[in-house]
Design an enzyme around this catalytic site. Structure first.
Site, PDB file in Angstrom:
ATOM      1  N   HIS A 192      -9.450   1.194   5.694  1.00  0.00           N
ATOM      2  CA  HIS A 192      -8.148   1.507   6.299  1.00  0.00           C
ATOM      3  C   HIS A 192      -8.332   2.580   7.372  1.00  0.00           C
ATOM      4  O   HIS A 192      -9.151   3.484   7.231  1.00  0.00           O
ATOM      5  CB  HIS A 192      -7.168   1.991   5.231  1.00  0.00           C
ATOM      6  CG  HIS A 192      -5.748   1.986   5.682  1.00  0.00           C
ATOM      7  ND1 HIS A 192      -5.229   2.953   6.510  1.00  0.00           N
ATOM      8  CD2 HIS A 192      -4.727   1.112   5.429  1.00  0.00           C
ATOM      9  CE1 HIS A 192      -3.956   2.687   6.746  1.00  0.00           C
ATOM     10  NE2 HIS A 192      -3.622   1.578   6.104  1.00  0.00           N
TER      11      HIS A 192
ATOM     12  N   GLU B 216      -5.158  -4.688  11.121  1.00  0.00           N
ATOM     13  CA  GLU B 216      -4.185  -3.605  11.246  1.00  0.00           C
ATOM     14  C   GLU B 216      -4.458  -2.833  12.530  1.00  0.00           C
ATOM     15  O   GLU B 216      -5.237  -1.866  12.523  1.00  0.00           O
ATOM     16  CB  GLU B 216      -4.279  -2.668  10.039  1.00  0.00           C
ATOM     17  CG  GLU B 216      -3.739  -3.252   8.750  1.00  0.00           C
ATOM     18  CD  GLU B 216      -3.329  -2.152   7.784  1.00  0.00           C
ATOM     19  OE1 GLU B 216      -2.185  -2.174   7.324  1.00  0.00           O
ATOM     20  OE2 GLU B 216      -4.152  -1.273   7.503  1.00  0.00           O
TER      21      GLU B 216
ATOM     22  N   ASN C 200       0.852  -1.191   0.000  1.00  0.00           N
ATOM     23  CA  ASN C 200       0.000   0.000   0.000  1.00  0.00           C
ATOM     24  C   ASN C 200       0.889   1.243   0.000  1.00  0.00           C
ATOM     25  O   ASN C 200       1.468   1.600   1.030  1.00  0.00           O
ATOM     26  CB  ASN C 200      -0.907  -0.013   1.231  1.00  0.00           C
ATOM     27  CG  ASN C 200      -1.787   1.221   1.312  1.00  0.00           C
ATOM     28  OD1 ASN C 200      -1.952   1.942   0.324  1.00  0.00           O
ATOM     29  ND2 ASN C 200      -2.349   1.480   2.477  1.00  0.00           N
ATOM     30  N   TRP C 201       0.969   1.887  -1.157  1.00  0.00           N
ATOM     31  CA  TRP C 201       1.829   3.061  -1.283  1.00  0.00           C
ATOM     32  C   TRP C 201       1.223   4.309  -0.638  1.00  0.00           C
ATOM     33  O   TRP C 201       1.912   5.308  -0.471  1.00  0.00           O
ATOM     34  CB  TRP C 201       2.109   3.354  -2.755  1.00  0.00           C
ATOM     35  CG  TRP C 201       3.073   2.405  -3.397  1.00  0.00           C
ATOM     36  CD1 TRP C 201       3.512   1.206  -2.904  1.00  0.00           C
ATOM     37  CD2 TRP C 201       3.724   2.580  -4.653  1.00  0.00           C
ATOM     38  NE1 TRP C 201       4.393   0.620  -3.785  1.00  0.00           N
ATOM     39  CE2 TRP C 201       4.540   1.445  -4.868  1.00  0.00           C
ATOM     40  CE3 TRP C 201       3.697   3.570  -5.622  1.00  0.00           C
ATOM     41  CZ2 TRP C 201       5.323   1.282  -6.014  1.00  0.00           C
ATOM     42  CZ3 TRP C 201       4.466   3.412  -6.774  1.00  0.00           C
ATOM     43  CH2 TRP C 201       5.277   2.293  -6.969  1.00  0.00           C
ATOM     44  N   LYS C 202      -0.074   4.283  -0.368  1.00  0.00           N
ATOM     45  CA  LYS C 202      -0.775   5.440   0.183  1.00  0.00           C
ATOM     46  C   LYS C 202      -0.585   6.647  -0.751  1.00  0.00           C
ATOM     47  O   LYS C 202      -0.520   6.475  -1.962  1.00  0.00           O
ATOM     48  CB  LYS C 202      -0.303   5.719   1.614  1.00  0.00           C
ATOM     49  CG  LYS C 202      -0.384   4.479   2.506  1.00  0.00           C
ATOM     50  CD  LYS C 202      -0.043   4.768   3.954  1.00  0.00           C
ATOM     51  CE  LYS C 202      -0.085   3.485   4.766  1.00  0.00           C
ATOM     52  NZ  LYS C 202       0.117   3.741   6.210  1.00  0.00           N
TER      53      LYS C 202
ATOM     54  N   GLU D 283      -6.719   5.080   8.138  1.00  0.00           N
ATOM     55  CA  GLU D 283      -6.514   6.457   7.682  1.00  0.00           C
ATOM     56  C   GLU D 283      -7.757   7.004   6.996  1.00  0.00           C
ATOM     57  O   GLU D 283      -8.058   8.202   7.091  1.00  0.00           O
ATOM     58  CB  GLU D 283      -5.293   6.510   6.754  1.00  0.00           C
ATOM     59  CG  GLU D 283      -3.996   6.258   7.502  1.00  0.00           C
ATOM     60  CD  GLU D 283      -2.849   5.801   6.629  1.00  0.00           C
ATOM     61  OE1 GLU D 283      -1.773   5.522   7.183  1.00  0.00           O
ATOM     62  OE2 GLU D 283      -3.027   5.704   5.395  1.00  0.00           O
TER      63      GLU D 283
ATOM     64  N   SER E  41       3.487  -1.702  10.643  1.00  0.00           N
ATOM     65  CA  SER E  41       4.941  -1.660  10.864  1.00  0.00           C
ATOM     66  C   SER E  41       5.613  -2.987  10.495  1.00  0.00           C
ATOM     67  O   SER E  41       6.505  -3.464  11.206  1.00  0.00           O
ATOM     68  CB  SER E  41       5.252  -1.278  12.314  1.00  0.00           C
ATOM     69  OG  SER E  41       4.792   0.030  12.600  1.00  0.00           O
TER      70      SER E  41
ATOM     71  N   GLY F 267       2.911  -1.045   4.365  1.00  0.00           N
ATOM     72  CA  GLY F 267       2.700   0.361   4.044  1.00  0.00           C
ATOM     73  C   GLY F 267       3.965   1.008   3.521  1.00  0.00           C
ATOM     74  O   GLY F 267       4.463   0.670   2.447  1.00  0.00           O
TER      75      GLY F 267
ATOM     76  N   GLY G 193       2.560   2.621  11.208  1.00  0.00           N
ATOM     77  CA  GLY G 193       3.504   3.727  11.074  1.00  0.00           C
ATOM     78  C   GLY G 193       4.264   4.086  12.330  1.00  0.00           C
ATOM     79  O   GLY G 193       4.951   5.108  12.373  1.00  0.00           O
TER      80      GLY G 193
END
Length: 253
Positions: free
Chosen positions: A96, A168, A9-11, A98, A213, A234, A174
């Site tokens: 997700h 997650e 997942n490049w976000k 976020e 992470s 991520g 992160g």
């Protein structure tokens, strides 16, 4: 589906320089390393068709990072399942943390997106997880079941067939503080058993991921757990050298 399942997942990261670098290196390494796993890359949506075009001879899969539950209409800024299919993506990341935090997506909205994804023959990658305070309060299982139950309510008993579920924990994303392998395995086992129980079907097929992470240092201990089918990576997936190393490590288990 070939396991392990590795999702990148490049976000909101990347540009054509990074994309071209990845294309070139994957084309060089695919036969030796990528064929042993199911690898799914989720770059920003505008790069999916470009990447797929130049890796057209490979069986690499792509995921969109979001979708709208409307098929078309006056919904400025949104992307439909049809558009995602047209650019060559097969999967959609939903729920997700976020998206939940920054875009105020609740369980009901995520369930609507899940339903739209399923009926249009795309595969959801459903992210679920708890905050640090919820974990400390012993509410992890309660939070996870609420996130799952809303999917069942809207989508029915067979909702999770042919679906990827990524646990997650929000406190791990992160932060560099991943959940322990024992905790990951125990939590995924709980999720798996709960979905089978609610589905009333022991033959239902779905796949369990861990995200939060994930790194070259911990992926070996995570991927070898009995209930782990793969990982969702991520920021660690943006460095090709690290990403390839994680694929190599995962494929040896």
């Amino acid at each position: 589906m070939l396991k392990p399942i590795i999702i990148a997942n490049w976000k909101l990261n990347g540009n054509k320089v990074l994309v071209n670098k990845f294309i070139k290196k994957i084309n060089n390494d695919y036969e030796k390393y990528f064929k042993k796993s199911t690898v799914i890359i989720s770059p920003p949506m505008i790069y999916i068709e470009y990447m797929k075009k130049f890796m057209k001879n490979l069986k690499l899969s792509f995921a969109a990072q979001n979708v709208d539950y409307n098929y078309q209409g006056a919904f400025t800024g949104e992307i439909s399942t049809y558009m995602i299919q047209e650019i060559g993506a097969k999967y959609i990341i939903l729920g997700h943390s976020e998206r939940r935090k920054h875009h105020f997506e609740n369980n009901s909205l995520i369930a609507k997106k899940f339903y739209c994804t399923k009926i249009n023959n795309l595969i959801p990658i459903l992210c679920i997880g708890e905050t640090e305070n919820e974990k400390k309060s012993g509410l992890t299982e309660n939070i996870l079941t609420k996130q799952i139950d809303k999917i069942f309510l809207i989508c029915g008993k067979n909702a999770f067939h042919n679906t990827l579920i990524a646990y997650e924990p929000i406190w791990a994303i992160g932060t560099g503080n991943n959940a322990s392998p024992i905790l990951i395995n125990r939590t995924l086992k709980f999720i798996k058993n709960y979905i089978i129980f609610k589905s009333e079907n022991t033959d239902i097929k779905f796949y369990m991921q861990y995200g939060g992470s994930v790194s070259t240092e911990n992926i070996k201990d995570i991927i070898c757990q009995k209930n782990v089918d793969g990982v969702l990576i991520g920021s660690g997936s943006l460095n090709y050298k690290n990403f390839l190393e994680m694929i190599k490590i995962s494929s040896k288990n």
